[in-house]
Design a protein around this motif. Structure first.
Motif, PDB file in Angstrom:
ATOM      1  N   GLN A  70       9.490  43.103  -1.411  1.00 50.17           N
ATOM      2  CA  GLN A  70      10.587  43.430  -0.645  1.00 50.17           C
ATOM      3  C   GLN A  70      10.223  44.596   0.199  1.00 50.17           C
ATOM      4  OE1 GLN A  70      14.390  44.167  -2.594  1.00 50.17           O
ATOM      5  NE2 GLN A  70      14.608  41.863  -3.191  1.00 50.17           N
ATOM      6  N   SER A  71       9.162  45.400  -0.296  1.00 55.64           N
ATOM      7  CA  SER A  71       8.584  46.532   0.336  1.00 55.64           C
ATOM      8  C   SER A  71       7.327  46.092   1.125  1.00 55.64           C
ATOM      9  CB  SER A  71       8.255  47.580  -0.734  1.00 55.64           C
ATOM     10  OG  SER A  71       9.232  48.125  -1.573  1.00 55.64           O
ATOM     11  N   GLY A  72       7.044  45.029   1.353  1.00 53.79           N
ATOM     12  CA  GLY A  72       6.243  44.349   1.996  1.00 53.79           C
ATOM     13  C   GLY A  72       4.784  44.526   1.562  1.00 53.79           C
ATOM     14  N   TYR A  73       4.623  44.504   0.223  1.00 56.86           N
ATOM     15  CA  TYR A  73       3.373  44.372  -0.330  1.00 56.86           C
ATOM     16  C   TYR A  73       2.950  43.045  -0.383  1.00 56.86           C
ATOM     17  CZ  TYR A  73       2.658  49.150  -1.811  1.00 56.86           C
ATOM     18  OH  TYR A  73       2.660  50.473  -1.757  1.00 56.86           O
ATOM     19  N   ARG A  74       1.452  42.718  -0.336  1.00 60.97           N
ATOM     20  CA  ARG A  74       0.700  41.278  -0.279  1.00 60.97           C
ATOM     21  C   ARG A  74       0.558  41.326  -1.657  1.00 60.97           C
ATOM     22  NH1 ARG A  74      -3.994  40.329   3.941  1.00 60.97           N
ATOM     23  NH2 ARG A  74      -3.409  38.061   3.024  1.00 60.97           N
ATOM     24  N   LEU A  75       1.073  40.279  -2.308  1.00 58.13           N
ATOM     25  CA  LEU A  75       0.597  39.705  -3.859  1.00 58.13           C
ATOM     26  C   LEU A  75      -0.033  38.613  -4.006  1.00 58.13           C
ATOM     27  CD1 LEU A  75       4.233  40.702  -5.060  1.00 58.13           C
ATOM     28  CD2 LEU A  75       2.318  42.274  -4.560  1.00 58.13           C
ATOM     29  N   VAL A  76      -1.278  38.701  -5.088  1.00 55.06           N
ATOM     30  CA  VAL A  76      -1.925  37.377  -5.436  1.00 55.06           C
ATOM     31  C   VAL A  76      -2.015  37.490  -6.709  1.00 55.06           C
ATOM     32  CG1 VAL A  76      -2.984  37.268  -2.855  1.00 55.06           C
ATOM     33  CG2 VAL A  76      -4.064  38.310  -4.799  1.00 55.06           C
ATOM     34  N   THR A  77      -2.863  36.343  -7.544  1.00 55.76           N
ATOM     35  CA  THR A  77      -3.100  36.637  -8.701  1.00 55.76           C
ATOM     36  C   THR A  77      -4.509  36.014  -8.790  1.00 55.76           C
ATOM     37  OG1 THR A  77      -2.208  34.262  -9.497  1.00 55.76           O
ATOM     38  CG2 THR A  77      -0.799  36.159  -9.505  1.00 55.76           C
ATOM     39  N   MET A  81     -14.512  40.708   8.683  1.00 58.59           N
ATOM     40  CA  MET A  81     -13.934  41.274   7.200  1.00 58.59           C
ATOM     41  C   MET A  81     -13.118  42.577   7.962  1.00 58.59           C
ATOM     42  SD  MET A  81     -15.838  42.516   3.938  1.00 58.59           S
ATOM     43  CE  MET A  81     -15.957  40.872   3.471  1.00 58.59           C
ATOM     44  N   THR A  82     -11.876  42.942   7.339  1.00 57.29           N
ATOM     45  CA  THR A  82     -11.050  43.814   7.905  1.00 57.29           C
ATOM     46  C   THR A  82     -11.571  45.339   7.116  1.00 57.29           C
ATOM     47  OG1 THR A  82      -9.546  43.560   6.197  1.00 57.29           O
ATOM     48  CG2 THR A  82      -9.157  42.725   8.554  1.00 57.29           C
ATOM     49  N   GLY A  83     -11.346  46.273   7.383  1.00 58.98           N
ATOM     50  CA  GLY A  83     -11.699  47.818   6.602  1.00 58.98           C
ATOM     51  C   GLY A  83     -10.750  47.802   5.606  1.00 58.98           C
ATOM     52  N   PRO A  84     -11.066  48.800   4.895  1.00 58.46           N
ATOM     53  CA  PRO A  84     -10.274  49.256   3.600  1.00 58.46           C
ATOM     54  C   PRO A  84      -8.912  49.703   4.018  1.00 58.46           C
ATOM     55  CG  PRO A  84     -11.815  51.016   4.200  1.00 58.46           C
ATOM     56  CD  PRO A  84     -12.098  50.005   5.078  1.00 58.46           C
ATOM     57  N   ASN A  85      -7.944  49.257   3.255  1.00 56.79           N
ATOM     58  CA  ASN A  85      -6.596  49.953   3.787  1.00 56.79           C
ATOM     59  C   ASN A  85      -6.067  50.181   2.163  1.00 56.79           C
ATOM     60  OD1 ASN A  85      -3.912  50.096   4.138  1.00 56.79           O
ATOM     61  ND2 ASN A  85      -3.207  47.811   4.055  1.00 56.79           N
ATOM     62  N   THR A  86      -6.426  51.633   2.059  1.00 52.91           N
ATOM     63  CA  THR A  86      -6.021  52.325   0.686  1.00 52.91           C
ATOM     64  C   THR A  86      -4.521  52.684   0.610  1.00 52.91           C
ATOM     65  OG1 THR A  86      -6.713  54.443   1.515  1.00 52.91           O
ATOM     66  CG2 THR A  86      -8.510  53.234   0.205  1.00 52.91           C
ATOM     67  N   ASN A  87      -4.053  52.796   1.790  1.00 59.14           N
ATOM     68  CA  ASN A  87      -2.662  53.344   1.761  1.00 59.14           C
ATOM     69  C   ASN A  87      -1.647  52.067   1.371  1.00 59.14           C
ATOM     70  OD1 ASN A  87      -2.902  56.001   2.500  1.00 59.14           O
ATOM     71  ND2 ASN A  87      -3.115  55.421   4.724  1.00 59.14           N
ATOM     72  N   ARG A  88      -2.169  50.791   1.641  1.00 64.19           N
ATOM     73  CA  ARG A  88      -1.492  49.768   1.171  1.00 64.19           C
ATOM     74  C   ARG A  88      -2.180  48.643   0.605  1.00 64.19           C
ATOM     75  NH1 ARG A  88       4.125  47.790   2.032  1.00 64.19           N
ATOM     76  NH2 ARG A  88       4.928  50.205   1.919  1.00 64.19           N
ATOM     77  N   PRO A  89      -2.811  48.755  -0.512  1.00 66.30           N
ATOM     78  CA  PRO A  89      -3.541  47.620  -0.945  1.00 66.30           C
ATOM     79  C   PRO A  89      -2.966  46.420  -1.207  1.00 66.30           C
ATOM     80  CG  PRO A  89      -3.337  49.134  -2.836  1.00 66.30           C
ATOM     81  CD  PRO A  89      -2.311  49.757  -1.387  1.00 66.30           C
ATOM     82  N   SER A  99       5.040  56.202  -4.076  1.00 70.66           N
ATOM     83  CA  SER A  99       4.632  57.619  -3.896  1.00 70.66           C
ATOM     84  C   SER A  99       3.209  58.015  -3.408  1.00 70.66           C
ATOM     85  CB  SER A  99       4.477  58.118  -5.194  1.00 70.66           C
ATOM     86  OG  SER A  99       3.888  57.826  -6.283  1.00 70.66           O
ATOM     87  N   GLU A 100       2.263  57.051  -3.574  1.00 71.58           N
ATOM     88  CA  GLU A 100       0.881  57.189  -3.154  1.00 71.58           C
ATOM     89  C   GLU A 100       0.432  56.015  -2.171  1.00 71.58           C
ATOM     90  OE1 GLU A 100      -1.828  58.321  -6.109  1.00 71.58           O
ATOM     91  OE2 GLU A 100      -0.569  58.569  -7.551  1.00 71.58           O
ATOM     92  N   TRP A 101       1.173  54.918  -1.926  1.00 69.38           N
ATOM     93  CA  TRP A 101       0.508  53.840  -1.196  1.00 69.38           C
ATOM     94  C   TRP A 101       1.440  53.952   0.166  1.00 69.38           C
ATOM     95  CZ3 TRP A 101      -0.222  50.122  -5.440  1.00 69.38           C
ATOM     96  CH2 TRP A 101      -1.312  50.404  -6.317  1.00 69.38           C
ATOM     97  N   THR A 102       2.410  54.613   0.437  1.00 66.71           N
ATOM     98  CA  THR A 102       3.282  54.629   1.521  1.00 66.71           C
ATOM     99  C   THR A 102       2.893  55.462   2.669  1.00 66.71           C
ATOM    100  OG1 THR A 102       4.607  55.944   0.249  1.00 66.71           O
ATOM    101  CG2 THR A 102       5.133  53.567   0.214  1.00 66.71           C
TER     102      THR A 102
END
Length: 231
Positions: free
Chosen positions: A111-118, A1-9, A228-231
Motif C-alpha cells: 500500500q505504501s508503494g514498495y515493489r516486492l519480489v521473492t 540499467m537504472t541507477g541505484p535507488n537507496t531511498n526506496r529499494p 523512517s529510512e527509505w521515504t
C-alpha cells in the motif's frame, strides 16, 4: 540499467522461514525421529549440502535434495525412512503457512508503494505455489527461483539474475531474509540487506563476516525502516 535507488529499494524476500513457517514440519520429525528438534538439524544439513552442491558445480532441485537429506538423517540416526514419510514431508513443504506478521506487513508495504519480489531456493512447480497456498502471492510482482541459474543461494548468480531481470543496479535491491548466509551473499552482490531474527536464527559477529545493514526482530521492524529510512 537504472541507477541505484537507496531511498526506496525493491524488497526481495527469502521465502522459507522468512515468510513461511517451517515449524509446521515439526510433527513429521516428531513422528519419524521422536524429536521435533530434528527439524532444525535437517534444515541446517539441507542448506549445507545445497551450498556444497553449488560449490562443486552440480545441481539438483531443492525439494529432491530435501528428501535426500531427510533419508540421510534417518541413516545417521538409525531410523528407517519410508516413502510415505518422504511424501508427507514434500506435501507439508508445499503447504507451509505464513508467519503471523507477514500478511499485515506485506499489505502495508504494498500500500505504501514498495515493489516486492521473492527469491527462493525452491524450484517453481506446475500447480499452485506455496506462496499462493499461503495467501501471499498477490503481494509480489515476480517470484524468482535459483532453479533458473541452477545454483543455490548464496551463489552470486542467484542474486545477479534478479538484478538483470528487473533491470536495476544491485544497490537498488534489498534482501530481506532470516538467514545470515543469505544476507552475506546478497551484500557481497552489492545489495542492501535486512536480517529478520526469526526463532533459531541470529546475526554472526566475527571478523571477516559481512554484517547485515539492518537487523529487525520481525517484519514490523522492516516496516519501521521503510517508513523512517527509505521515504
Amino acid at each position: 540499467m537504472t541507477g541505484p535507488n537507496t531511498n526506496r529499494p525493491i524488497l526481495v524476500f527469502d521465502v522459507n522461514e522468512t515468510l513461511l513457517d517451517i515449524t509446521a514440519l515439526a510433527p513429521i520429525f516428531e513422528r519419524v525421529f521422536g524429536n521435533a528438534d530434528s527439524l532444525r538439524e535437517w534444515f541446517a544439513q539441507l542448506i549445507l549440502y545445497s551450498e556444497a552442491v553449488s560449490l562443486s558445480g552440480g545441481y539438483t532441485p531443492f525439494n529432491i535434495l530435501a528428501a535426500g537429506v531427510f533419508r540421510m538423517l534417518g541413516k545417521t540416526k538409525s531410523v528407517g525412512i519410508q516413502d510415505v514419510d518422504i511424501e508427507a514431508l514434500s506435501t507439508a513443504m508445499a503447504t507451509l503457512p505464513a508467519l503471523p506478521d507477514v500478511h499485515p506487513a506485506l499489505s502495508a508495504l504494498k500500500q505504501s508503494g514498495y515493489r516486492l519480489v521473492t527469491l527462493s531456493n525452491s524450484p517453481p512447480g506446475s500447480g499452485e505455489s506455496p506462496l499462493m497456498r499461503a495467501g501471499l502471492a498477490e503481494f509480489f510482482e515476480q517470484s524468482f527461483s535459483v532453479h533458473t541459474v541452477e545454483r543455490f543461494k548464496p551463489h552470486p548468480d542467484t542474486y545477479q539474475q534478479v538484478a538483470e531481470a528487473l533491470d536495476v543496479s544491485p544497490s537498488a535491491l534489498c534482501m530481506v531474509a532470516c538467514h545470515v548466509w543469505d544476507t552475506i551473499g546478497a551484500g557481497a552482490a552489492g545489495w542492501q540487506t535486512v536480517l529478520v531474527r526469526r526463532a533459531g536464527n541470529a546475526e554472526i559477529l566475527a571478523p571477516g563476516v559481512r554484517h547485515p545493514d539492518w537487523i529487525v526482530d520481525d517484519l514490523n521492524g522492516l516496516l519501521e525502516i521503510a517508513t523512517s529510512e527509505w521515504t
